[in-house]
Design a protein around this motif. Structure first.
Motif, mmCIF file in Angstrom:
data_model
loop_
_atom_site.group_PDB
_atom_site.id
_atom_site.type_symbol
_atom_site.label_atom_id
_atom_site.label_comp_id
_atom_site.label_asym_id
_atom_site.label_seq_id
_atom_site.Cartn_x
_atom_site.Cartn_y
_atom_site.Cartn_z
ATOM 1 N N UNK A 56 30.524 9.518 52.655
ATOM 2 C CA UNK A 56 31.428 8.391 52.858
ATOM 3 C C UNK A 56 31.612 7.621 51.553
ATOM 4 N N UNK A 57 31.324 8.305 50.444
ATOM 5 C CA UNK A 57 31.533 7.723 49.117
ATOM 6 C C UNK A 57 32.752 8.372 48.467
ATOM 7 N N UNK A 58 33.763 7.592 48.207
ATOM 8 C CA UNK A 58 34.984 8.095 47.569
ATOM 9 C C UNK A 58 35.281 7.228 46.359
ATOM 10 N N UNK A 59 35.433 7.853 45.210
ATOM 11 C CA UNK A 59 35.748 7.136 43.979
ATOM 12 C C UNK A 59 37.130 7.566 43.503
ATOM 13 N N UNK A 79 35.479 12.579 44.039
ATOM 14 C CA UNK A 79 36.313 11.855 43.085
ATOM 15 C C UNK A 79 37.742 12.353 43.266
ATOM 16 N N UNK A 80 38.673 11.418 43.431
ATOM 17 C CA UNK A 80 40.065 11.794 43.689
ATOM 18 C C UNK A 80 40.988 11.027 42.744
ATOM 19 N N UNK A 81 42.199 11.573 42.561
ATOM 20 C CA UNK A 81 43.226 10.892 41.776
ATOM 21 C C UNK A 81 44.578 11.334 42.299
ATOM 22 N N UNK A 93 29.194 4.368 49.857
ATOM 23 C CA UNK A 93 28.486 4.582 51.109
ATOM 24 C C UNK A 93 27.110 5.162 50.892
ATOM 25 N N UNK A 94 26.699 6.018 51.809
ATOM 26 C CA UNK A 94 25.378 6.625 51.782
ATOM 27 C C UNK A 94 25.389 7.910 50.971
ATOM 28 N N UNK A 95 24.210 8.425 50.599
ATOM 29 C CA UNK A 95 24.158 9.713 49.897
ATOM 30 C C UNK A 95 24.765 10.825 50.744
ATOM 31 N N UNK A 119 34.429 9.063 56.902
ATOM 32 C CA UNK A 119 34.151 9.724 55.637
ATOM 33 C C UNK A 119 34.867 11.042 55.505
ATOM 34 N N UNK A 120 34.321 11.920 54.681
ATOM 35 C CA UNK A 120 34.951 13.199 54.375
ATOM 36 C C UNK A 120 33.980 14.346 54.589
ATOM 37 N N UNK A 121 34.491 15.445 55.139
ATOM 38 C CA UNK A 121 33.780 16.718 55.117
ATOM 39 C C UNK A 121 34.345 17.483 53.930
ATOM 40 N N UNK A 122 33.483 17.793 52.964
ATOM 41 C CA UNK A 122 33.909 18.407 51.710
ATOM 42 C C UNK A 122 33.491 19.866 51.686
ATOM 43 N N UNK A 123 34.421 20.735 51.329
ATOM 44 C CA UNK A 123 34.173 22.167 51.197
ATOM 45 C C UNK A 123 34.214 22.511 49.719
#
Length: 200
Positions: A56-59, A79-81, A93-95, A119-123
């Protein structure tokens, strides 16, 4: 993207990699000190990121160069742009925590997630426009994160995330095939009839 941002590979735990034609790339890897050789394009992955994880950490950053710099700090994160930065909220958010995914085939992935927060599920696999995602059966967008990976937003709670891959243009190609098949089938008897008339 890995060639343009080699530090991204280091963050994901890749110790050494080589690009270019497979034979030359393998030769370069085998020449490295301590290399075991073999046919692998990546020589060693001592501390890899999880293949699938929830965070749930998005930068958000302004461009790819700043995103690559942000990823140097390590740890599974997002990390997004660009357009994805506008679509995803930035928050701390949390780790990140690893998820167990069922890879039914190279084109089908199923994941159960019990998210403590939105948050996000990341693949940690290459993003491609052919991938489609659903959360609890509802279509959702797939975001490009960490320069080359894909991620799906999920709300807090237990959810089923499914990814399916269909090559772009497959539906159009299938439609064209269905339209041309009857014409081909109709042409076969006529050709045989014409051949038999010619013989007589």
């Amino acid at each position: 993207a890995a060639q343009r941002h080699p530090n991204l590979l280091a963050v994901m735990g890749v110790e050494a990699a080589a690009f270019g034609r497979p034979a030359k790339a393998r030769a370069r890897l085998r020449s490295l000190p301590g290399s075991e050789g073999g046919k692998r394009a990546i020589r060693a992955v001592p501390n890899p990121w999880p293949r699938v994880f929830f965070t749930d950490t998005v930068e958000r950053t302004k461009n790819a160069k700043k995103a690559a710099r942000a990823l140097r700090t390590g740890g599974a994160r997002v990390v997004v742009f660009g357009a994805d930065a506008q679509a995803l909220a930035a928050h701390e958010g949390n780790p990140a925590r690893e998820l167990q995914a069922e890879f039914r085939s190279v084109n089908r992935i199923d994941v159960m997630v019990d998210a403590p927060n939105d948050g996000l599920v990341v693949f940690n696999e290459a993003w491609d426009p052919g991938w489609r995602a659903t959360v609890d059966g509802q279509d959702v967008p797939i975001h490009l994160v960490n320069l080359l990976h894909r991620a799906v937003e999920v709300p807090a709670g237990s959810h089923e995330v499914r990814l399916r891959y269909r090559p772009p243009g497959l539906r159009l190609l299938s439609l064209l095939w269905l339209l041309t098949l009857p014409a081909c089938l109709l042409a076969i008897p006529r050709r045989r009839t014409q051949e038999s008339d010619d013989e007589t």
